[in-house]
Design an enzyme around this catalytic site. Structure first.
Site, PDB file in Angstrom:
ATOM      1  N   HIS A   1     -31.615 -17.352  25.783  1.00 44.41           N
ATOM      2  CA  HIS A   1     -31.302 -15.960  26.129  1.00 44.41           C
ATOM      3  C   HIS A   1     -31.936 -15.025  25.107  1.00 44.41           C
ATOM      4  CE1 HIS A   1     -27.959 -15.263  23.235  1.00 44.41           C
ATOM      5  NE2 HIS A   1     -27.616 -16.512  23.460  1.00 44.41           N
TER       6      HIS A   1
ATOM      7  N   ASP B   1     -29.452 -17.195  17.243  1.00 48.72           N
ATOM      8  CA  ASP B   1     -28.791 -17.014  18.549  1.00 48.72           C
ATOM      9  C   ASP B   1     -29.346 -15.780  19.226  1.00 48.72           C
ATOM     10  OD1 ASP B   1     -27.086 -17.036  20.680  1.00 48.72           O
ATOM     11  OD2 ASP B   1     -25.332 -16.394  19.566  1.00 48.72           O
TER      12      ASP B   1
ATOM     13  N   GLU C   1     -26.731 -12.605  27.860  1.00 46.08           N
ATOM     14  CA  GLU C   1     -25.773 -13.716  27.813  1.00 46.08           C
ATOM     15  C   GLU C   1     -24.514 -13.250  27.098  1.00 46.08           C
ATOM     16  OE1 GLU C   1     -23.610 -17.078  26.058  1.00 46.08           O
ATOM     17  OE2 GLU C   1     -24.698 -15.567  24.953  1.00 46.08           O
TER      18      GLU C   1
ATOM     19  N   HIS D   1     -23.480 -14.702  15.254  1.00 47.52           N
ATOM     20  CA  HIS D   1     -22.925 -13.370  15.538  1.00 47.52           C
ATOM     21  C   HIS D   1     -22.615 -12.568  14.271  1.00 47.52           C
ATOM     22  CE1 HIS D   1     -21.313 -14.855  19.743  1.00 47.52           C
ATOM     23  NE2 HIS D   1     -22.610 -15.043  19.576  1.00 47.52           N
TER      24      HIS D   1
HETATM   25 ZN   LIG Z   1     -26.391 -17.662  22.298  1.00 50.23          ZN
END
Ligand SMILES: [Zn+2]
Length: 461
Positions: free
Chosen positions: A277, A289, A323, A423
């Site tokens: 993503h 991420d 996402e 995150h």
């Molecule tokens: Zn992810």
């Protein structure tokens, strides 16, 4: 989540032993594809091209939150680079995405002493009133403890101080905590960041509201701050916090799923999808991420093209948008390609960080799993041969495809550091190693190429 009915069907499929002929196809596979696999592995690992491209992406555009200009600018750049790579049918497929913005935010400890707490609002949270919310904090360690102490929660800020065990279990406090706190009469909700290690870094992530209770502001505190508030409570000290959040949910905007192909030489309408993503949270660079998974899939297809390895079926790289705030891209891809899902041979995603690859998690029939396992055996030189045969989609963006019966596969990596950075401001490209990124490219390239080229395809049952 997969529906119970599908899970039952999968369970039945797993119980059926593969036929003798499929055993034969599987055992011949490694010999047939050894040379192609070795050339892909060599091409991927001879330099640090993938890492260079990843760094160019995240240094050049920064994080890429759903609804943001930086996400769309990154998508524009990727589309132009993919065309320069000579990939085919390069396009952005439109997706309506959530647009949440964090605004100014802070959490200040007012009692027992004045201090600034390290916090990040949770994605999707509502704002506080302009002057903030000042209230006594009730620290609990579980939903059960909140239930037992419900009478104490009214009018307070509930803090779920829950140590990280595994992501699925711990993130429930992020997704469901705010509504549980509201149900007990709390005026705001804090959580201990969902992180397996911390240097006082708060970790954000999406929360969701139960429509039957009030929406209260919700934020993550650093692990250290949450633990300190617990200690203060245990000593009988009054813990008072002022939480200010300017978060806003704006109107949905149009984003795009990035799509590019290497068209198959015999069965161009049959497709193996691979991707990651392209969106991220609005902190750090979103490198782990999931720019890393996105670039790994992209590079895998570029290398096939560069080496002249054109499989029987089409390989299609898909970089899903949004996402993080609700898998909008994954669902939009399924809806846009609904008529063709029967010709989707397999969907692969990397969204667990591009650390040292260890193998794959596969959802699909037992017969297909045997072929996938044999394909993974070609990755011995990079130690990525493990195959876990699982019952649910191993990744979020391919989940909507797996629910429709498409075999799904997730890249598995040595993930002990993944939730250190996840995150948070710490998710930057330096956390990744060029050689490990290159091995992830190799693993995805070999798996996608072989499955797309199998003469008999990948049986669904
Ligand atoms: Zn992810």
């Amino acid at each position: 989540m997969i529906q119970p009915r599908l899970r039952l069907l999968l369970g039945l499929a797993l119980a059926v032993a593969p036929s003798a002929s499929l055993h034969a196809q599987a055992s011949g596979l490694a010999g047939t594809y050894r040379a192609a696999a070795d050339s892909l592995i060599h091409a991927a690992t001879r330099d640090s091209a993938a890492y260079g491209r990843l760094a160019r992406l995240v240094d050049g555009f920064g994080h890429r939150e759903s609804g943001s200009r930086s996400l769309e600018a990154a998508i524009d750049w990727i589309l132009s680079e993919m065309k320069r790579d000579g990939l085919q049918n390069v396009r952005g497929e439109p997706v309506q995405v959530t647009h949440w913005v964090r605004g100014m935010e802070s959490a200040v400890l007012a009692k027992p002493r004045l201090d600034t707490l390290h916090m990040l609002g949770l994605g999707g949270s509502v704002a506080t009133p302009t002057g903030g919310i000042t209230a006594t904090v009730l620290v609990v360690s579980s939903f059960d403890e909140l239930e037992r102490r419900k009478a104490e929660a009214r009018g307070k800020i509930v803090l779920f101080d829950v140590p990280f065990t595994d992501y699925e279990a711990t993130r429930r406090y992020r997704t469901d905590g705010p509504s549980a706190a509201a149900r007990a009469g709390a005026v705001a909700c804090l959580i201990r960041s969902v992180a397996s290690f911390s240097i006082r870094s708060p970790h954000t992530g999406r929360t969701t509201y139960d429509s039957t209770v009030a929406r209260i502001p919700a934020a993550a505190l650093s692990v250290e701050d949450a633990m300190m508030l617990r200690r203060m409570q245990e000593r009988g000290e009054p813990v008072v916090v002022t939480l200010k959040m300017g978060a806003r949910q704006l109107a949905p905007v149009q984003s795009r799923n990035v799509v590019a192909e290497l068209v198959g030489r015999e069965k161009p309408d049959e497709v193996v999808v691979l991707g990651g993503h392209i969106d991220s949270w609005d902190v750090g660079q979103g490198a782990v991420d999931d720019a890393g998974g996105s670039v790994a899939a992209w590079e895998a297809v570029r290398l096939m093209k560069q080496l002249g390895l054109r499989p029987r079926r089409t390989v299609r790289v898909v970089l899903w948008t949004n996402e993080e705030s609700g898998v909008d891209g994954g669902r939009a891809y399924r809806d846009a390609h609904r008529a063709d899902l029967g010709r989707h041979v397999m969907a692969m995603e990397s969204d667990g960080g591009v650390f040292q690859p260890t193998g794959f998690a596969f959802v699909g029939s037992d017969t297909a799993a045997a072929l996938v396992r044999e394909t993974a055996s070609l990755l011995g030189s990079i130690s990525a041969t493990a195959l876990a045969h699982v019952a649910e989609s191993p990744e979020a963006d391919i989940g909507p495809l797996v629910e429709e019966g498409v075999p799904g596969i997730g890249l598995r990596v040595e993930d002990s550091r993944y939730f250190w950075y996840h995150h948070s401001q710490g998710d930057t490209v330096d956390k990744l190693d060029p050689e490990e990124v290159a091995r992830c490219v190799a693993a995805m390239a070999v798996m996608a190429y072989v499955i797309a080229d199998l003469p008999g395809g990948l049986p669904r049952s």
